[in-house]
Scaffold this motif. Structure first.
Motif, mmCIF file in Angstrom:
data_model
loop_
_atom_site.group_PDB
_atom_site.id
_atom_site.type_symbol
_atom_site.label_atom_id
_atom_site.label_comp_id
_atom_site.label_asym_id
_atom_site.label_seq_id
_atom_site.Cartn_x
_atom_site.Cartn_y
_atom_site.Cartn_z
ATOM 1 N N TYR A 15 0.860 -1.183 0.000
ATOM 2 C CA TYR A 15 0.000 0.000 0.000
ATOM 3 C C TYR A 15 0.894 1.230 0.000
ATOM 4 O O TYR A 15 2.101 1.123 0.244
ATOM 5 C CB TYR A 15 -0.979 -0.008 1.186
ATOM 6 N N ASP A 17 1.915 3.880 1.788
ATOM 7 C CA ASP A 17 2.869 4.265 2.828
ATOM 8 C C ASP A 17 2.550 3.475 4.096
ATOM 9 O O ASP A 17 1.519 2.808 4.189
ATOM 10 C CB ASP A 17 2.791 5.768 3.094
ATOM 11 N N THR A 18 3.425 3.595 5.096
ATOM 12 C CA THR A 18 3.246 2.831 6.336
ATOM 13 C C THR A 18 1.971 3.254 7.066
ATOM 14 O O THR A 18 1.656 4.442 7.147
ATOM 15 C CB THR A 18 4.458 3.030 7.265
ATOM 16 N N LEU A 19 1.258 2.278 7.604
ATOM 17 C CA LEU A 19 0.038 2.536 8.370
ATOM 18 C C LEU A 19 0.285 2.470 9.866
ATOM 19 O O LEU A 19 -0.442 3.082 10.645
ATOM 20 C CB LEU A 19 -1.053 1.533 7.976
ATOM 21 N N HIS A 20 1.310 1.742 10.281
ATOM 22 C CA HIS A 20 1.609 1.609 11.716
ATOM 23 C C HIS A 20 1.772 2.965 12.401
ATOM 24 O O HIS A 20 1.169 3.185 13.452
ATOM 25 C CB HIS A 20 2.846 0.737 11.914
ATOM 26 N N ILE A 22 0.483 5.822 11.711
ATOM 27 C CA ILE A 22 -0.802 6.518 11.792
ATOM 28 C C ILE A 22 -1.603 6.000 12.976
ATOM 29 O O ILE A 22 -2.094 6.768 13.813
ATOM 30 C CB ILE A 22 -1.598 6.338 10.480
ATOM 31 N N VAL A 23 -1.721 4.687 13.079
ATOM 32 C CA VAL A 23 -2.513 4.099 14.161
ATOM 33 C C VAL A 23 -1.822 4.309 15.501
ATOM 34 O O VAL A 23 -2.473 4.637 16.499
ATOM 35 C CB VAL A 23 -2.760 2.590 13.898
ATOM 36 N N PHE A 70 -0.312 -3.936 12.437
ATOM 37 C CA PHE A 70 0.354 -3.246 11.326
ATOM 38 C C PHE A 70 1.862 -3.173 11.549
ATOM 39 O O PHE A 70 2.643 -3.303 10.605
ATOM 40 C CB PHE A 70 -0.224 -1.841 11.118
ATOM 41 N N GLU A 74 4.467 -4.666 8.906
ATOM 42 C CA GLU A 74 5.405 -3.773 8.239
ATOM 43 C C GLU A 74 6.849 -4.052 8.635
ATOM 44 O O GLU A 74 7.759 -3.881 7.826
ATOM 45 C CB GLU A 74 5.009 -2.320 8.506
#
Length: 166
Positions: A15, A17-20, A22-23, A70, A74
């Motif tokens: 996807y 960019d990294t989602l970790h 953000i969360v 995530f 990642e």
């Protein structure tokens, strides 16, 4: 079987960019805000702030598990090189530990709230301060993974693929 998986991009992710981060920033903000509400509520004797804190901790408890999922995913795609591995392992260990610590503190908070929603004991505030310190260490390690070691940044991903970093 692997033909059905999405291709990895320049960040070595399926996807954009990294989602970790953000969360996890959501969790960090909720934990810090909960502690701030507890401290202000304690000194101003405003029990409504305890209610705000309770809901922040409850949502943070659920959200930290999403952040860990995530983060693990990642981290697995990051192809960490030798220099980054100790920091990544420590960050992972503290992250999993924080999930249990936050869940335990939220459980204790539920008991406190059930017995007397208008008061907080000093030991709870002390443990909240310890939690804030642990979160601070975890934030430092996460920043180090991105800003020092460059995990999931295009130049580092390319260097790992080319065998420059091992």
């Amino acid at each position: 079987m692997f033909n059905y998986l999405p291709p990895l991009n320049d960040h070595n992710l399926p996807y954009p960019d990294t989602l970790h981060p953000i969360v996890v920033h959501f969790v960090i903000a909720m934990v810090l805000f909960a502690f701030l509400c507890d401290v202000i509520g304690y000194f101003t004797r405003n029990p409504r702030l305890y209610e705000v804190s309770w809901w922040n901790m409850l949502i943070a408890t659920a959200s930290i598990f999403v952040a860990i999922i995530f983060g693990q995913y990642e981290a697995g795609l990051a192809q960490p090189y030798e220099a980054v591995e100790p920091v990544l392992h420590l960050h992972t260990l503290i992250g999993w530990s924080l999930s249990g610590i936050i869940a335990g503190i939220t459980g204790w908070r539920y008991v406190i709230r059930s017995r007397n929603p208008e008061q907080l004991p000093i030991p709870y505030l002390g443990l909240g301060l310890v939690l804030v310190a642990i979160v601070g260490v975890q934030v430092y390690l996460g920043d180090e993974l991105v800003w020092v070691y460059g995990l999931h940044t295009v130049p580092v991903v390319e260097a790992v693929k080319e065998g420059i970093l091992q």
